[in-house]
Design a protein around this motif. Sequence first.
Motif, short mmCIF file in Angstrom:
data_model
loop_
_atom_site.label_atom_id
_atom_site.label_comp_id
_atom_site.label_asym_id
_atom_site.label_seq_id
_atom_site.Cartn_x
_atom_site.Cartn_y
_atom_site.Cartn_z
N THR A 34 2.76 -0.23 -3.92
CA THR A 34 1.50 -0.98 -4.01
C THR A 34 1.82 -2.39 -4.46
O THR A 34 2.52 -2.60 -5.45
N PHE A 35 1.26 -3.32 -3.75
CA PHE A 35 1.47 -4.73 -4.07
C PHE A 35 0.19 -5.29 -4.69
O PHE A 35 -0.87 -5.21 -4.11
N ILE A 36 0.32 -5.82 -5.88
CA ILE A 36 -0.82 -6.41 -6.57
C ILE A 36 -0.50 -7.87 -6.83
O ILE A 36 0.53 -8.19 -7.43
N ARG A 37 -1.39 -8.71 -6.38
CA ARG A 37 -1.19 -10.16 -6.57
C ARG A 37 -2.25 -10.67 -7.52
O ARG A 37 -3.44 -10.51 -7.29
N VAL A 38 -1.81 -11.30 -8.58
CA VAL A 38 -2.72 -11.84 -9.58
C VAL A 38 -2.76 -13.36 -9.40
O VAL A 38 -1.75 -14.04 -9.52
#
Length: 97
Positions: free
Chosen positions: A83-87
């Motif tokens: 899972t890729f989470i970009r903040v």
Amino acid sequence: MRLFQLVLLSLAIFLQYRLWFANNGIDDYTRIKSTVESHQALNTKLSKRNKLLKADIEDLKLGLEGVEERARHELGMIKENETFIRVLPRKHHESNN
């Protein structure tokens, strides 16, 4: 004796002129010295860059970790079942109250 002193004075003035203003004089020396120093600084910078590039090449040759790291950082690729989470940074709004 007066003529001899005049010749010596003329020779001294001529030599001083050549030392300070003529080709290969002090002016040329200082100009060339500063050019050499700037080239040495550029060579140092390029040498550091070359060492980093060489380390990257060696890392890419040795295994897949280097390739994977490049793919993640430069291309934004992710692994399967990951899972890729970009903040994103919050934009501050200025209020004129």
